[in-house]
Scaffold this active site. Sequence first.
Site, mmCIF file in Angstrom:
data_model
loop_
_atom_site.group_PDB
_atom_site.id
_atom_site.type_symbol
_atom_site.label_atom_id
_atom_site.label_comp_id
_atom_site.label_asym_id
_atom_site.label_seq_id
_atom_site.Cartn_x
_atom_site.Cartn_y
_atom_site.Cartn_z
ATOM 1 N N CYS A 107 -8.761 -45.210 -21.358
ATOM 2 C CA CYS A 107 -8.065 -44.158 -22.113
ATOM 3 C C CYS A 107 -7.535 -42.997 -21.263
ATOM 4 O O CYS A 107 -6.391 -42.559 -21.492
ATOM 5 C CB CYS A 107 -8.922 -43.654 -23.260
ATOM 6 S SG CYS A 107 -10.686 -43.840 -23.079
ATOM 7 N N ARG A 136 -18.558 -51.540 -15.580
ATOM 8 C CA ARG A 136 -19.677 -50.794 -16.150
ATOM 9 C C ARG A 136 -20.978 -51.366 -15.604
ATOM 10 O O ARG A 136 -21.128 -52.582 -15.507
ATOM 11 C CB ARG A 136 -19.674 -50.870 -17.685
ATOM 12 C CG ARG A 136 -18.435 -50.280 -18.324
ATOM 13 C CD ARG A 136 -18.457 -50.415 -19.830
ATOM 14 N NE ARG A 136 -17.210 -49.959 -20.420
ATOM 15 C CZ ARG A 136 -16.924 -50.030 -21.716
ATOM 16 N NH1 ARG A 136 -17.815 -50.541 -22.556
ATOM 17 N NH2 ARG A 136 -15.755 -49.590 -22.165
ATOM 18 N N GLN A 154 -10.454 -55.115 -20.693
ATOM 19 C CA GLN A 154 -10.330 -54.688 -22.080
ATOM 20 C C GLN A 154 -8.880 -54.809 -22.531
ATOM 21 O O GLN A 154 -7.961 -54.416 -21.811
ATOM 22 C CB GLN A 154 -10.788 -53.235 -22.242
ATOM 23 C CG GLN A 154 -12.289 -53.066 -22.235
ATOM 24 C CD GLN A 154 -12.685 -51.668 -22.692
ATOM 25 O OE1 GLN A 154 -12.218 -50.681 -22.159
ATOM 26 N NE2 GLN A 154 -13.552 -51.596 -23.676
ATOM 27 N N ASP A 156 -6.881 -53.081 -24.363
ATOM 28 C CA ASP A 156 -6.782 -51.764 -24.983
ATOM 29 C C ASP A 156 -5.378 -51.462 -25.492
ATOM 30 O O ASP A 156 -4.384 -51.981 -24.981
ATOM 31 C CB ASP A 156 -7.159 -50.677 -23.960
ATOM 32 C CG ASP A 156 -8.630 -50.346 -23.999
ATOM 33 O OD1 ASP A 156 -9.263 -50.558 -25.047
ATOM 34 O OD2 ASP A 156 -9.152 -49.871 -22.980
ATOM 35 N N HIS A 158 -3.529 -47.606 -26.793
ATOM 36 C CA HIS A 158 -3.696 -46.185 -27.092
ATOM 37 C C HIS A 158 -2.409 -45.693 -27.720
ATOM 38 O O HIS A 158 -1.333 -45.807 -27.137
ATOM 39 C CB HIS A 158 -4.040 -45.403 -25.824
ATOM 40 C CG HIS A 158 -5.351 -45.806 -25.238
ATOM 41 N ND1 HIS A 158 -5.467 -46.714 -24.200
ATOM 42 C CD2 HIS A 158 -6.622 -45.452 -25.572
ATOM 43 C CE1 HIS A 158 -6.745 -46.889 -23.916
ATOM 44 N NE2 HIS A 158 -7.470 -46.135 -24.726
ATOM 45 N N LYS A 237 -14.927 -44.672 -35.840
ATOM 46 C CA LYS A 237 -14.241 -45.928 -35.542
ATOM 47 C C LYS A 237 -14.474 -46.962 -36.634
ATOM 48 O O LYS A 237 -15.435 -46.881 -37.413
ATOM 49 C CB LYS A 237 -14.712 -46.475 -34.196
ATOM 50 C CG LYS A 237 -16.213 -46.756 -34.115
ATOM 51 C CD LYS A 237 -16.614 -47.320 -32.758
ATOM 52 C CE LYS A 237 -18.115 -47.585 -32.698
ATOM 53 N NZ LYS A 237 -18.522 -48.320 -31.497
ATOM 54 N N HIS A 283 -7.464 -45.135 -30.372
ATOM 55 C CA HIS A 283 -7.906 -46.131 -29.405
ATOM 56 C C HIS A 283 -8.093 -47.446 -30.176
ATOM 57 O O HIS A 283 -8.660 -47.430 -31.269
ATOM 58 C CB HIS A 283 -9.249 -45.766 -28.772
ATOM 59 C CG HIS A 283 -9.305 -44.399 -28.174
ATOM 60 N ND1 HIS A 283 -9.441 -44.181 -26.819
ATOM 61 C CD2 HIS A 283 -9.276 -43.168 -28.742
ATOM 62 C CE1 HIS A 283 -9.487 -42.883 -26.584
ATOM 63 N NE2 HIS A 283 -9.395 -42.243 -27.738
#
Length: 407
Positions: A107, A136, A154, A156, A158, A237, A283
């Site tokens: 992000c 991670r 990921q 993702d 945004h 979320k 997100h």
Amino acid sequence: MKNHFKEETNMSVEMNHRKLGQQLELFASMEEAPGMPFFLPNGMVLRNELESYWKRKHQLAGYQEIKTPFMMKQELWEQSGHWDHYHENMYFSNVDEQNYAIKPMNCPGAILIFNSKRRSYRELPVRYAELGLVHRHELSGSLNGLLRVRSFTQDDAHLFVREDQIESEIDKILDLIHEVYSKFGFSYKVELSTRPVKFIGSPEKWEQAEKALESVLQKKDFNYQVNEGDGAFYGPKIDFHILDSLGRSWQCGTVQLDFQMPEKFDCQYIGEDNKPLRPIMIHRAIYGSLERFMAILIEHVAGEFPLWLAPIQAKILPISDAHLEYAYEVQGQLQALGFRVEVDNRVEKIGLKIREVELQKVPYAFVVGDKEVEKGMLAVRKRKEGNIGEMSLEQIINKFEKERGSY
């Protein structure tokens, strides 16, 4: 009411994605990089097909694809709040006496791109999509094939939206998630996760965000559960738990509404009255992570991928070397049309070749002998069905085109 869907681990060994990953030569785990999978050629075909499908769907839905650096300065993560809330899960480096962090999330990079130029209200919504590699730190004892890793991609997105666009954009996201999951034969359950104990921003903004998400779910008549206190530290979320062929539930997709990050990074757009306004950030992920989704999918279909996903779509099995020339001719014509076809040119009995094709879970096998060469035909075997008769190359191409379908 807090209600986590349990991820069941009981399954037949034949459906375990680690065993299938080895059997089908999809990926490998190595001591030289714990929790960081190596993708083999077959696995890369599967991965690339998943990525191509994802990219096409996002292009049609009005997203712009971006790519952000996997390592950025420590100050960025302090500004985003990840340093305070996620520090123990991050990896770090020092370059030119400057501290850097390897990104655990995508992000902040998307925010920097949004802030890279002056924005008008007419541009919004801005929809960025990124297949971003993140790292991670997971405990070594928790690592599990592709399901729990330290390095993963990921899927993702945004979105930067005006306040009046929140519900319409979330509505479109929910439709996109439903379309993608349906493509793979997954049903799903939905959770609305609310403000956690540790959070940033005002309770008033959190309440506004939670009401916006709940409003869309109610208007679309979703059957959902409220998961109190399990939101991200920056916003509530909607979580999607897909259900596989064994009835197990896996949390994959998520939609997160965020009033906090745009504030922290001073994101702005110029309104109709020529005054600066603050966008709201959404997100969103569908696969969740490409690696984890692959693991779930491998087990969901027990390695028997549909034609469009199968790393090897057909194997041509010549009975002897005398039939190799015809086998390669067929292979060339199918490959020219984009099909993934291999010729088994080994000097082995045809029965052994057929058994190995079945073990490799290849959708089709074409047996080639004197009769097939003479008639210009192929003896076709289909996974799980066995021999389905003779076909011409034209018939096979038509069958494959129809079965492969389109995005």
